[in-house]
Design a protein around this motif. Structure first.
Motif, PDB file in Angstrom:
ATOM      1  N   CYS A  27      -4.122 -43.213 -11.762  1.00 33.70           N
ATOM      2  CA  CYS A  27      -5.005 -42.254 -12.422  1.00 33.70           C
ATOM      3  C   CYS A  27      -5.068 -40.960 -11.610  1.00 33.70           C
ATOM      4  O   CYS A  27      -5.375 -40.983 -10.420  1.00 33.70           O
ATOM      5  CB  CYS A  27      -6.402 -42.840 -12.595  1.00 33.70           C
ATOM      6  SG  CYS A  27      -7.496 -41.713 -13.478  1.00 33.70           S
ATOM      7  N   CYS A  29      -7.028 -38.364 -12.491  1.00 32.34           N
ATOM      8  CA  CYS A  29      -8.197 -37.576 -12.889  1.00 32.34           C
ATOM      9  C   CYS A  29      -8.868 -36.957 -11.662  1.00 32.34           C
ATOM     10  O   CYS A  29      -8.714 -37.429 -10.539  1.00 32.34           O
ATOM     11  CB  CYS A  29      -9.172 -38.417 -13.716  1.00 32.34           C
ATOM     12  SG  CYS A  29     -10.317 -39.444 -12.772  1.00 32.34           S
ATOM     13  N   CYS A  32     -11.079 -39.339  -9.610  1.00 34.22           N
ATOM     14  CA  CYS A  32     -10.374 -40.261  -8.717  1.00 34.22           C
ATOM     15  C   CYS A  32      -9.878 -39.523  -7.480  1.00 34.22           C
ATOM     16  O   CYS A  32      -9.858 -40.071  -6.384  1.00 34.22           O
ATOM     17  CB  CYS A  32      -9.216 -40.950  -9.443  1.00 34.22           C
ATOM     18  SG  CYS A  32      -9.751 -42.322 -10.489  1.00 34.22           S
ATOM     19  N   SER A  41      -5.596 -42.384  -7.858  1.00 34.55           N
ATOM     20  CA  SER A  41      -5.983 -43.755  -7.548  1.00 34.55           C
ATOM     21  C   SER A  41      -4.973 -44.712  -8.161  1.00 34.55           C
ATOM     22  O   SER A  41      -4.332 -44.394  -9.166  1.00 34.55           O
ATOM     23  CB  SER A  41      -7.399 -44.066  -8.063  1.00 34.55           C
ATOM     24  OG  SER A  41      -7.427 -44.030  -9.473  1.00 34.55           O
ATOM     25  N   ARG A  72     -18.790 -46.616 -10.044  1.00 36.57           N
ATOM     26  CA  ARG A  72     -17.823 -46.672  -8.953  1.00 36.57           C
ATOM     27  C   ARG A  72     -18.422 -47.446  -7.791  1.00 36.57           C
ATOM     28  O   ARG A  72     -19.486 -47.088  -7.286  1.00 36.57           O
ATOM     29  CB  ARG A  72     -17.438 -45.260  -8.505  1.00 36.57           C
ATOM     30  CG  ARG A  72     -16.671 -44.488  -9.566  1.00 36.57           C
ATOM     31  CD  ARG A  72     -16.281 -43.110  -9.078  1.00 36.57           C
ATOM     32  NE  ARG A  72     -15.488 -42.388 -10.064  1.00 36.57           N
ATOM     33  CZ  ARG A  72     -14.161 -42.503 -10.197  1.00 36.57           C
ATOM     34  NH1 ARG A  72     -13.485 -43.283  -9.388  1.00 36.57           N
ATOM     35  NH2 ARG A  72     -13.527 -41.821 -11.135  1.00 36.57           N
TER      36      ARG A  72
END
Ligand code: ZN
Ligand code: ZN
Length: 137
Positions: A27, A29, A32, A41, A72
């Protein structure tokens, strides 16, 4: 079956997996990147029933780039990110693959998501499908 185990950097949080989830997702994003302090990540979408966890984790309730609530989890002592819960995926834990004791069990990347915020210098040697935002699964 050989045991698959992992934990945080300091060892306060430990886990065992009954099975290795086959799908590795990467990921890119921005959340992350922030929460990992890195460029992306690496995640294993794991049924919660397959995880035997010990130790207490701290939790941060995040609203991701998608707008969805994401919890998280991290070690309150050493800060290692352990994984997350996406409320859209009940019963699943998105485990951070880098917490495995032996990352050689990881095979190929199945997908990359949020590539629209991928760092321009990141190029993975895989031909996994890419999604500019969240994958539609
Ligand atoms: Zn720790
Ligand atoms: Zn992400």
């Amino acid at each position: 079956m050989e045991e698959i185990s992992g934990g945080c950097l300091c060892g306060a949080v430990r886990y065992r997996l009954k099975a290795l989830p086959p799908k590795i997702s990467v990921c890119h994003c921005t959340h992350c990147q922030k929460s990992s302090g890195s460029a992306f990540s690496v995640n294993l979408l794991t049924p919660e029933a397959d995880i035997e966890l010990s130790g207490d984790m701290a939790v941060y309730e995040d609203r991701g780039d998608s707008g969805n609530i994401l919890k998280r989890y991290f070690c309150p002592r050493c800060g290692s990110p352990m994984g997350s819960h996406n409320l859209l995926r009940p019963g699943m834990f998105i485990l951070r693959a880098g917490t495995l004791d032996d990352t050689r069990v990881l095979q190929r990347v199945a997908l990359q998501c949020w590539t629209r915020s991928r760092q321009p210098w990141v190029k993975l040697t895989c031909d996994a499908p890419e999604f500019s935002q969240a994958p539609k699964i």
